[in-house]
Design a protein around this motif. Sequence first.
Motif, PDB file in Angstrom:
ATOM      1  N   SER A 658       0.843  -1.189   0.000  1.00  0.00           N
ATOM      2  CA  SER A 658       0.000   0.000   0.000  1.00  0.00           C
ATOM      3  C   SER A 658       0.880   1.241   0.000  1.00  0.00           C
ATOM      4  O   SER A 658       2.002   1.226   0.535  1.00  0.00           O
ATOM      5  N   SER A 659       0.375   2.316  -0.590  1.00  0.00           N
ATOM      6  CA  SER A 659       1.047   3.610  -0.549  1.00  0.00           C
ATOM      7  C   SER A 659      -0.006   4.687  -0.744  1.00  0.00           C
ATOM      8  O   SER A 659      -0.873   4.565  -1.625  1.00  0.00           O
ATOM      9  N   ASN A 660       0.031   5.711   0.082  1.00  0.00           N
ATOM     10  CA  ASN A 660      -0.969   6.773   0.031  1.00  0.00           C
ATOM     11  C   ASN A 660      -0.351   8.074  -0.453  1.00  0.00           C
ATOM     12  O   ASN A 660       0.868   8.274  -0.353  1.00  0.00           O
ATOM     13  N   ILE A 661      -1.211   8.968  -0.940  1.00  0.00           N
ATOM     14  CA  ILE A 661      -0.751  10.264  -1.424  1.00  0.00           C
ATOM     15  C   ILE A 661      -1.696  11.343  -0.951  1.00  0.00           C
ATOM     16  O   ILE A 661      -2.919  11.121  -0.837  1.00  0.00           O
ATOM     17  N   GLU A 662      -1.141  12.493  -0.639  1.00  0.00           N
ATOM     18  CA  GLU A 662      -1.939  13.638  -0.210  1.00  0.00           C
ATOM     19  C   GLU A 662      -1.506  14.870  -1.000  1.00  0.00           C
ATOM     20  O   GLU A 662      -0.319  15.194  -1.070  1.00  0.00           O
ATOM     21  N   LEU A 663      -2.487  15.552  -1.582  1.00  0.00           N
ATOM     22  CA  LEU A 663      -2.224  16.808  -2.278  1.00  0.00           C
ATOM     23  C   LEU A 663      -2.163  17.939  -1.262  1.00  0.00           C
ATOM     24  O   LEU A 663      -2.984  18.025  -0.346  1.00  0.00           O
ATOM     25  N   THR A 664      -1.155  18.794  -1.387  1.00  0.00           N
ATOM     26  CA  THR A 664      -1.019  19.947  -0.494  1.00  0.00           C
ATOM     27  C   THR A 664      -0.861  21.210  -1.340  1.00  0.00           C
ATOM     28  O   THR A 664      -0.738  21.148  -2.567  1.00  0.00           O
ATOM     29  N   LYS A 665      -0.812  22.336  -0.669  1.00  0.00           N
ATOM     30  CA  LYS A 665      -0.583  23.596  -1.381  1.00  0.00           C
ATOM     31  C   LYS A 665       0.765  23.605  -2.101  1.00  0.00           C
ATOM     32  O   LYS A 665       0.918  24.225  -3.153  1.00  0.00           O
ATOM     33  N   ASP A 666       1.730  22.908  -1.505  1.00  0.00           N
ATOM     34  CA  ASP A 666       3.098  22.972  -2.022  1.00  0.00           C
ATOM     35  C   ASP A 666       3.450  21.832  -2.966  1.00  0.00           C
ATOM     36  O   ASP A 666       4.520  21.846  -3.579  1.00  0.00           O
ATOM     37  N   ARG A 751      -7.406  20.514 -11.518  1.00  0.00           N
ATOM     38  CA  ARG A 751      -7.738  21.446 -10.448  1.00  0.00           C
ATOM     39  C   ARG A 751      -6.512  21.727  -9.582  1.00  0.00           C
ATOM     40  O   ARG A 751      -5.637  20.884  -9.421  1.00  0.00           O
ATOM     41  N   THR A 752      -6.474  22.898  -9.007  1.00  0.00           N
ATOM     42  CA  THR A 752      -5.459  23.226  -8.012  1.00  0.00           C
ATOM     43  C   THR A 752      -5.894  22.687  -6.656  1.00  0.00           C
ATOM     44  O   THR A 752      -7.049  22.250  -6.474  1.00  0.00           O
ATOM     45  N   TYR A 753      -4.993  22.775  -5.695  1.00  0.00           N
ATOM     46  CA  TYR A 753      -5.337  22.373  -4.335  1.00  0.00           C
ATOM     47  C   TYR A 753      -6.515  23.196  -3.818  1.00  0.00           C
ATOM     48  O   TYR A 753      -7.469  22.642  -3.248  1.00  0.00           O
ATOM     49  N   ASP A 754      -6.466  24.504  -4.017  1.00  0.00           N
ATOM     50  CA  ASP A 754      -7.546  25.369  -3.533  1.00  0.00           C
ATOM     51  C   ASP A 754      -8.872  25.011  -4.188  1.00  0.00           C
ATOM     52  O   ASP A 754      -9.925  25.035  -3.531  1.00  0.00           O
ATOM     53  N   GLU A 755      -8.829  24.681  -5.458  1.00  0.00           N
ATOM     54  CA  GLU A 755     -10.073  24.302  -6.146  1.00  0.00           C
ATOM     55  C   GLU A 755     -10.606  22.973  -5.610  1.00  0.00           C
ATOM     56  O   GLU A 755     -11.825  22.805  -5.464  1.00  0.00           O
ATOM     57  N   MET A 756      -9.725  22.047  -5.312  1.00  0.00           N
ATOM     58  CA  MET A 756     -10.163  20.766  -4.743  1.00  0.00           C
ATOM     59  C   MET A 756     -10.862  20.993  -3.404  1.00  0.00           C
ATOM     60  O   MET A 756     -11.945  20.439  -3.149  1.00  0.00           O
ATOM     61  N   VAL A 757     -10.263  21.829  -2.567  1.00  0.00           N
ATOM     62  CA  VAL A 757     -10.846  22.110  -1.254  1.00  0.00           C
ATOM     63  C   VAL A 757     -12.179  22.835  -1.411  1.00  0.00           C
ATOM     64  O   VAL A 757     -13.171  22.507  -0.744  1.00  0.00           O
ATOM     65  N   ALA A 758     -12.216  23.823  -2.307  1.00  0.00           N
ATOM     66  CA  ALA A 758     -13.440  24.598  -2.511  1.00  0.00           C
ATOM     67  C   ALA A 758     -14.581  23.724  -3.006  1.00  0.00           C
ATOM     68  O   ALA A 758     -15.744  23.943  -2.643  1.00  0.00           O
ATOM     69  N   GLU A 759     -14.295  22.732  -3.826  1.00  0.00           N
ATOM     70  CA  GLU A 759     -15.330  21.853  -4.375  1.00  0.00           C
ATOM     71  C   GLU A 759     -15.613  20.647  -3.482  1.00  0.00           C
ATOM     72  O   GLU A 759     -16.449  19.797  -3.819  1.00  0.00           O
ATOM     73  N   GLY A 760     -14.910  20.583  -2.352  1.00  0.00           N
ATOM     74  CA  GLY A 760     -15.144  19.481  -1.423  1.00  0.00           C
ATOM     75  C   GLY A 760     -14.646  18.144  -1.929  1.00  0.00           C
ATOM     76  O   GLY A 760     -15.161  17.085  -1.528  1.00  0.00           O
ATOM     77  N   ILE A 761     -13.673  18.153  -2.799  1.00  0.00           N
ATOM     78  CA  ILE A 761     -13.113  16.913  -3.350  1.00  0.00           C
ATOM     79  C   ILE A 761     -11.954  16.465  -2.457  1.00  0.00           C
ATOM     80  O   ILE A 761     -11.071  17.273  -2.155  1.00  0.00           O
ATOM     81  N   PRO A 762     -11.919  15.213  -2.037  1.00  0.00           N
ATOM     82  CA  PRO A 762     -10.831  14.745  -1.169  1.00  0.00           C
ATOM     83  C   PRO A 762      -9.456  14.961  -1.802  1.00  0.00           C
ATOM     84  O   PRO A 762      -9.295  14.858  -3.028  1.00  0.00           O
ATOM     85  N   THR A 763      -8.481  15.237  -0.955  1.00  0.00           N
ATOM     86  CA  THR A 763      -7.099  15.434  -1.419  1.00  0.00           C
ATOM     87  C   THR A 763      -6.184  14.277  -0.996  1.00  0.00           C
ATOM     88  O   THR A 763      -4.981  14.328  -1.237  1.00  0.00           O
ATOM     89  N   PHE A 764      -6.751  13.248  -0.399  1.00  0.00           N
ATOM     90  CA  PHE A 764      -5.985  12.117   0.107  1.00  0.00           C
ATOM     91  C   PHE A 764      -6.482  10.837  -0.567  1.00  0.00           C
ATOM     92  O   PHE A 764      -7.689  10.571  -0.587  1.00  0.00           O
TER      93      PHE A 764
END
Length: 940
Positions: A658-666, A751-764
């Motif tokens: 298993s390996s997980n990924i998280e989108l961040t601002k950076d 989408r950018t990170y901010d757009e993902m957060v604004a649209e309620g789309i998971p980043t993980f």
Amino acid sequence: MNQTGGEGEEEMKQYHVKSIRLNGIPRKVVADPEQRLIRIIREQLGFTGTKLGCGVGQCGVCNVLLDGKVTRSCITPWSKVPEGADIVTIEGIGTPDHLHALQYAFIIKGAIQCGFCTPGFIVAAKGLLEVNPSPTRDEVRDWFQKHWTACRCTGYVQVVDAVMEAAAILRGEKTMTCLDELYKDGDTIWGSRYPRPSAIYKATGTMDYGDDLYGKMPQETLFAVPVCPETHHARVLKIDYTEALKMPGVVKVVTAEDIKANKGTNRIRGQQGSGSMSGDGWERRMIVPEGDKIRQWGECVAIVCADTEQNARAAAAAVVVELEQLPELLHVKDAMAQGAVKVYDEIPDLADIPNCFNVRPIIKGEDTKPLIDKAKYVVDDEFYSSRQPHLTLETDCGFGYFDEEGRITIQSKSICVYRHQLMIARGIGMAPSKIRIIMNPMGATFGYKVAPTNEFLIAICVIATGRPVYMRLDMKEHITRTPKRSPFLMKIRLGADEKGMLVGGEHYWYVDHGPYSESSQDLTNKGSQFFMAPYHLDSVRGCGYTIFTNHRWSAAFRAYGSPQTYWGGETAMDMLAHECGMDPFEFRVQNVIRPGDSFAHGQKPEVYPFQELIEKVRPLYEEAKKRAAAGSTEEIKKGVGISFGIYNSNDDGADDASSNIELTKDGVILYNTWEDHGQGADAGCVGTAHEALKPLGLRPEQIRLECNDTAKAPNSGAAAASRCQVMVGNAIVDSCNKLLEAMKKPDGTYRTYDEMVAEGIPTFYEGYWQAKTRDNSGEVITCTGMDDTTGEGYPFSNHMFGIFLAEVSVNTKTGKTTVDRFTLASDVGAICNLDVVDGQQYGGLAQGIGLALSEDFIDMHKHNNLVACGLPYVKDVPDELKLIHQMMPREFGPFGASGTGEMPLSAPHPAIGNAIFNATGVRIKELPCSPDKVLAGLKK
């Protein structure tokens, strides 16, 4: 000198105060005159870039410049440091923001793997370039040999490359480039030589290894020293630690009673039994209690926890252990002999063989006996491989404490953090969920840390004392108490027809596994999986028997099980070629595995690259034979040897990761447990994710790693079996694909990170992969284990292939063999990072040279330091190591990749043994090919 006062007064110890300059800064230092300079630099002054390795001047990881001279600080007492001395450590050479040319060159030339020896090499190289700014490669090698500067990882070629590059920079012939400029926006780093992310910290001495972290632990941290009687087999009658408890600084003496008080079973969860095993796999005790038996040298009977290492070691020496000595079984033949004493009275013998606890048959094709009996040419012989020691330059170390959630937390050299969590849980009396394992940056393992070695001992001490606890073995303890490669006794019978075609093969192998069954089943399977693996052979019979002995217990070592098997098989192939009157290379070519052929265990490989590799090697082989013929004299005989090798790239059977990924601002964060013991996990993670995330246009430094902590990362499996690039790599790609799918807009942009957060789309997102292969009908299936009756199965997703070509010189007066040149032509699929693969292959060949010629571990009183165990130094490994990369893409590898780390140690040593025969006519069948064996053969 020491002075003694009047009656009742304690002895007064005198100290020396000296003014020195350390890295250009004046300092006044007060120290014990007999204290070693390494301790003063690290512990009193806090400069931990200088490492403590062997402690006896045999490895050079402690090198400093003392008044301009390369000095091994571990053997230099404070009394020998002159007043006003000018001392330079790695920290005084350069920093991550201001690299010295040597540090830069080590980074860009791929000269850094685990990095533990890197500061010592850079310091030594600086000393060289200050007196010789234009050295030749031979002068660089002579300098490192003169100053006992050793590496177990690299094979030395890239190290010398780096010194030559740095010398050119310092002479003004080349320039340094900012490391950030090595990557241009839009570049791909997959398949490139992009530096591994950790290299800059290793080159500057700023990466903290286990012993460095100890100095940053809370003040109340205790030092733990195990009490380990020096006997192979004895009953513990009494453990008396009353005097030890009275000694200065002692807080606790931990025994098996403390485990019992915590409701632990005092057992390690080893390999569980199957239909082919007797016993249950729980033989290994954590601490041997009174009344029980010590079954191998150096088993722990108690642990002294004190405020300092000095106090803990003094108290440990005061513990009195009364023993009843028992007969010792130190060779597999002794353990198998009729009437031999039992290592475990309660475990029944299998196959009517004393101390045999595991049986692994192999059956393929027709009955081999009549086929071989009727064969025109037959080899029927016995071969023995040695108990190769790992010889890491960082000794076994780690520490433990209770974390913020009350979990017992162990930071160690673990290369399978989740597996160790499960292996020790029941034994120490805690649920796995209450145990946290974190991998420390480490100075290599080469596989020994697949086995838990200190994790449970540290945990027991933390539980018993309620305080943080650190444990570090010295080099003698490290070598004699950690596991080794299992020796195989092999009885091999091969037959060939009048045309030199193989007609049948038989292999019966006896595995000396020490007193524990832990991990023995997979190891024993290797004797069938790789017997004659490179060749077309329709009929095979054989069986592997795993035997308990009282010698050192066995754990993983690079190429696990294949060096033993190929030593027997590739030597027998050479002997059979001689019987047939054929050239050994052409005999192999004639019999090589062909498309459609399967291995002895029935599985077909995913690719058949040998034909192409053969064409690359053949002209080099012919040139090598001409060199040998032209260069031989009466005293120095030169020869050429060949061998073929294959190794797997995943754990046997239904392996997964298993390996997980998280989108961040950076950028992104990767979470996995691709443990890094020097093989380049950081480069593998970043390279694979960067390729998978190409649509996002991330720079490599925007991919952050949060790895190897059971509290933060998912279970990716062990860093073993050359599995991680395939298994964890595929899981990384799966997580990246899920993230990209979520980020993708209807118009094809992302989408950018901010757009993902604004649209309620998971980043993980979670990634997963399970090992797949194709069965012999072509259907995609999940990999399977081996059948207990027939030895058949589909255990592997991917393989690696290599042809090994050795050129040697043998001194007929001394018997000493020198490897002059070595060529490895390999196919490991698509390559993620060329410098990493080169380094793995150079290093594997260097370890193969050691395995062939010098490395062994038999006598605990002799084989307890790096030199006695046969560690190859720079002049023992030729500078002319040639690598040829062929890249057939793998269907089940990320972007076509397979593994690489273990194949180069699968079969280099039989090529050397075969070259010795080619040079002298002496056929050695028991490793290592030491001078005495060569001389004995010459006398015959």
